[in-house]
Scaffold this motif. Structure first.
Motif, mmCIF file in Angstrom:
data_model
loop_
_atom_site.group_PDB
_atom_site.id
_atom_site.type_symbol
_atom_site.label_atom_id
_atom_site.label_comp_id
_atom_site.label_asym_id
_atom_site.label_seq_id
_atom_site.Cartn_x
_atom_site.Cartn_y
_atom_site.Cartn_z
ATOM 1 N N VAL A 24 -8.282 -7.232 -9.634
ATOM 2 C CA VAL A 24 -7.470 -7.076 -8.431
ATOM 3 C C VAL A 24 -7.914 -8.147 -7.445
ATOM 4 O O VAL A 24 -9.110 -8.295 -7.176
ATOM 5 N N VAL A 25 -6.942 -8.900 -6.940
ATOM 6 C CA VAL A 25 -7.225 -9.913 -5.927
ATOM 7 C C VAL A 25 -7.098 -9.268 -4.552
ATOM 8 O O VAL A 25 -6.041 -8.729 -4.203
ATOM 9 N N ALA A 26 -8.167 -9.298 -3.771
ATOM 10 C CA ALA A 26 -8.157 -8.800 -2.395
ATOM 11 C C ALA A 26 -8.076 -9.998 -1.460
ATOM 12 O O ALA A 26 -8.899 -10.911 -1.556
ATOM 13 N N ARG A 27 -7.115 -9.986 -0.554
ATOM 14 C CA ARG A 27 -6.890 -11.137 0.337
ATOM 15 C C ARG A 27 -7.252 -10.775 1.763
ATOM 16 O O ARG A 27 -6.789 -9.765 2.309
ATOM 17 N N SER A 28 -8.116 -11.583 2.352
ATOM 18 C CA SER A 28 -8.395 -11.492 3.779
ATOM 19 C C SER A 28 -7.829 -12.741 4.437
ATOM 20 O O SER A 28 -7.246 -13.600 3.775
ATOM 21 N N VAL A 29 -7.991 -12.879 5.736
ATOM 22 C CA VAL A 29 -7.517 -14.081 6.415
ATOM 23 C C VAL A 29 -8.241 -15.309 5.863
ATOM 24 O O VAL A 29 -7.643 -16.369 5.685
ATOM 25 N N ARG A 35 -10.084 -15.771 2.773
ATOM 26 C CA ARG A 35 -10.120 -16.140 1.361
ATOM 27 C C ARG A 35 -9.687 -14.989 0.477
ATOM 28 O O ARG A 35 -9.379 -13.896 0.947
ATOM 29 N N GLU A 36 -9.668 -15.265 -0.846
ATOM 30 C CA GLU A 36 -9.400 -14.247 -1.843
ATOM 31 C C GLU A 36 -10.696 -13.831 -2.525
ATOM 32 O O GLU A 36 -11.628 -14.630 -2.663
ATOM 33 N N TYR A 37 -10.734 -12.555 -2.964
ATOM 34 C CA TYR A 37 -11.880 -12.021 -3.688
ATOM 35 C C TYR A 37 -11.361 -11.333 -4.950
ATOM 36 O O TYR A 37 -10.289 -10.714 -4.927
ATOM 37 N N LEU A 38 -12.130 -11.395 -6.027
ATOM 38 C CA LEU A 38 -11.769 -10.706 -7.260
ATOM 39 C C LEU A 38 -12.552 -9.402 -7.355
ATOM 40 O O LEU A 38 -13.786 -9.410 -7.412
ATOM 41 N N LEU A 39 -11.830 -8.280 -7.372
ATOM 42 C CA LEU A 39 -12.447 -6.965 -7.480
ATOM 43 C C LEU A 39 -12.299 -6.444 -8.902
ATOM 44 O O LEU A 39 -11.220 -6.541 -9.495
ATOM 45 N N ASP A 40 -13.357 -5.872 -9.416
ATOM 46 C CA ASP A 40 -13.313 -5.240 -10.730
ATOM 47 C C ASP A 40 -12.953 -3.767 -10.559
ATOM 48 O O ASP A 40 -13.733 -2.873 -10.871
ATOM 49 N N GLU A 41 -11.763 -3.527 -10.011
ATOM 50 C CA GLU A 41 -11.275 -2.179 -9.748
ATOM 51 C C GLU A 41 -9.794 -2.132 -10.097
ATOM 52 O O GLU A 41 -9.175 -3.158 -10.378
ATOM 53 N N SER A 42 -9.200 -0.948 -10.038
ATOM 54 C CA SER A 42 -7.770 -0.823 -10.292
ATOM 55 C C SER A 42 -7.037 -0.509 -8.990
ATOM 56 O O SER A 42 -7.593 0.105 -8.073
ATOM 57 N N LEU A 43 -5.769 -0.923 -8.920
ATOM 58 C CA LEU A 43 -4.954 -0.612 -7.748
ATOM 59 C C LEU A 43 -4.797 0.889 -7.570
ATOM 60 O O LEU A 43 -4.788 1.395 -6.446
ATOM 61 N N VAL A 44 -4.650 1.588 -8.678
ATOM 62 C CA VAL A 44 -4.460 3.044 -8.603
ATOM 63 C C VAL A 44 -5.675 3.699 -7.947
ATOM 64 O O VAL A 44 -5.549 4.570 -7.075
ATOM 65 N N GLN A 45 -6.871 3.276 -8.343
ATOM 66 C CA GLN A 45 -8.092 3.841 -7.761
ATOM 67 C C GLN A 45 -8.166 3.549 -6.265
ATOM 68 O O GLN A 45 -8.503 4.425 -5.462
ATOM 69 N N ILE A 46 -7.846 2.315 -5.889
ATOM 70 C CA ILE A 46 -7.904 1.934 -4.473
ATOM 71 C C ILE A 46 -6.852 2.683 -3.673
ATOM 72 O O ILE A 46 -7.118 3.170 -2.563
ATOM 73 N N GLU A 47 -5.661 2.817 -4.228
ATOM 74 C CA GLU A 47 -4.592 3.553 -3.542
ATOM 75 C C GLU A 47 -4.974 5.008 -3.340
ATOM 76 O O GLU A 47 -4.730 5.584 -2.270
ATOM 77 N N ASP A 48 -5.606 5.610 -4.341
ATOM 78 C CA ASP A 48 -6.024 7.012 -4.227
ATOM 79 C C ASP A 48 -7.129 7.189 -3.193
ATOM 80 O O ASP A 48 -7.177 8.195 -2.487
ATOM 81 N N GLU A 49 -8.012 6.212 -3.101
ATOM 82 C CA GLU A 49 -9.154 6.318 -2.188
ATOM 83 C C GLU A 49 -8.764 6.039 -0.738
ATOM 84 O O GLU A 49 -9.351 6.605 0.184
ATOM 85 N N PHE A 50 -7.760 5.173 -0.535
ATOM 86 C CA PHE A 50 -7.387 4.748 0.823
ATOM 87 C C PHE A 50 -5.886 4.966 1.091
ATOM 88 O O PHE A 50 -5.168 4.019 1.435
ATOM 89 N N PRO A 51 -5.398 6.190 0.962
ATOM 90 C CA PRO A 51 -3.949 6.411 1.126
ATOM 91 C C PRO A 51 -3.438 6.139 2.534
ATOM 92 O O PRO A 51 -2.265 5.803 2.711
ATOM 93 N N GLU A 52 -4.299 6.278 3.532
ATOM 94 C CA GLU A 52 -3.870 6.048 4.913
ATOM 95 C C GLU A 52 -3.947 4.576 5.308
ATOM 96 O O GLU A 52 -3.319 4.164 6.284
ATOM 97 N N ARG A 53 -4.694 3.788 4.564
ATOM 98 C CA ARG A 53 -4.884 2.380 4.931
ATOM 99 C C ARG A 53 -3.943 1.445 4.181
ATOM 100 O O ARG A 53 -3.392 0.510 4.761
ATOM 101 N N SER A 102 -16.677 1.742 3.341
ATOM 102 C CA SER A 102 -16.410 0.787 4.416
ATOM 103 C C SER A 102 -16.293 -0.628 3.875
ATOM 104 O O SER A 102 -15.797 -1.522 4.554
ATOM 105 N N HIS A 103 -16.747 -0.845 2.633
ATOM 106 C CA HIS A 103 -16.745 -2.175 2.025
ATOM 107 C C HIS A 103 -16.309 -2.108 0.562
ATOM 108 O O HIS A 103 -16.588 -1.127 -0.125
ATOM 109 N N PHE A 104 -15.650 -3.168 0.119
ATOM 110 C CA PHE A 104 -15.545 -3.452 -1.303
ATOM 111 C C PHE A 104 -16.742 -4.333 -1.664
ATOM 112 O O PHE A 104 -17.362 -4.933 -0.784
ATOM 113 N N SER A 105 -17.043 -4.425 -2.949
ATOM 114 C CA SER A 105 -18.159 -5.274 -3.345
ATOM 115 C C SER A 105 -17.812 -6.084 -4.579
ATOM 116 O O SER A 105 -17.077 -5.632 -5.460
#
Length: 260
Positions: free
Chosen positions: A177-182, A184-202, A149-152
């Motif tokens: 990976v830069v995550a953008r919300s309305v 601000r921006e956040y720096l995630l120590d993750e890969s796009l591929v991992q995030i795409e695999d985990e959240f294919p519907e989102r 439910s959250h990135f950290s």
């Protein structure tokens, strides 16, 4: 060889996490019962993963005893966030659902206590926890009953939670990976591929270095950029001014996914 006593070990600081108060109380009582052989100090009690992270902002711990199925944030997601701390605690899962036990033991990732927890088994698990490293994130992903439910992000030794539902797009930039919300921006120590695999519907890939939140799309348009003035497609999102370019390779799948 004589049995170990409390003088053989330094007390472990423990955080107990369970959404049911009787379960928290039972674990606290059991820790008291085994204090002669496995000394511990209760650092705090929490009813969810979110509450647990708030406790850990005030005081690091050596060990987290956590239920798996909890509201707001389950125990496996909590363990994934804990793994980003500079000083990650050992994790022991406690739950009434043994479907997770098979995966945990097969992966040799963590110890696991099936409710109702027994004092002897808890002592054994704590002895093991003194040698355990925190479980790897990839292993926890395989065990997870649901997506996070959250990135950290770890900022100045504390965990900052970013609700996944608030992220509008994610861009790969160098090692992060830069995550953008309305807001601000956040720096995630993750890969796009991992995030795409985990959240294919989102999230939807629109470029090799960019994912967008499907729910945030307000439209697509043709744009021209560069000296050659070549036209390409861009995606517009609610809440941010950026127009995000769609690569030629991704356009067919983006067009189909967005129904344009």
């Amino acid at each position: 060889m004589s049995a170990a006593t409390s003088t053989d070990f330094a007390p472990l600081s423990v955080l107990i996490v369970d959404d049911e108060a009787p379960a928290r109380d039972r674990l606290r009582d059991l820790l008291g019962d085994i204090a002669d052989t496995q000394p511990t100090r209760i650092a705090g009690l929490a009813a969810s993963g979110v509450e647990a992270l708030a406790v850990l902002e005030r005081e690091p711990v050596d060990l987290v005893l956590t239920d798996i199925r909890m509201p707001a944030m389950d125990g496996i997601e909590l363990a994934r966030h804990l793994g980003r701390l500079p000083r990650s605690p050992a994790v022991i899962f406690t739950t009434a659902y043994d479907e997770y036990a098979v995966r945990a033991f097969e992966l040799a990732a963590v110890d696991y206590l099936l409710k109702p927890v027994r004092a002897a088994r808890l002592a054994e698990a704590i002895a093991k926890a003194r040698r355990l490293r925190p479980p790897a994130d990839e292993i926890l992903r395989q065990m997870a009953p649901a997506t996070r439910s959250h990135f950290s992000i770890c900022e100045r030794g504390r965990i900052l939670l970013v609700p996944v539902a608030e992220v509008l797009y994610l861009k790969a930039e160098q090692k992060y990976v830069v995550a953008r919300s309305v807001e601000r921006e956040y720096l995630l120590d993750e890969s796009l591929v991992q995030i795409e695999d985990e959240f294919p519907e989102r999230f939807l890939r629109i470029h090799r270095n960019c994912l967008i939140a499907r729910h945030a799309v307000k439209g697509v348009a043709r744009a021209t950029t560069g000296e050659d003035g070549e036209a390409h497609w861009v995606v517009m999102l609610d809440g941010v001014p950026e127009q995000l370019p769609v690569s030629r390779r991704q356009w067919p799948s983006v067009k189909e996914a967005l129904g344009v």
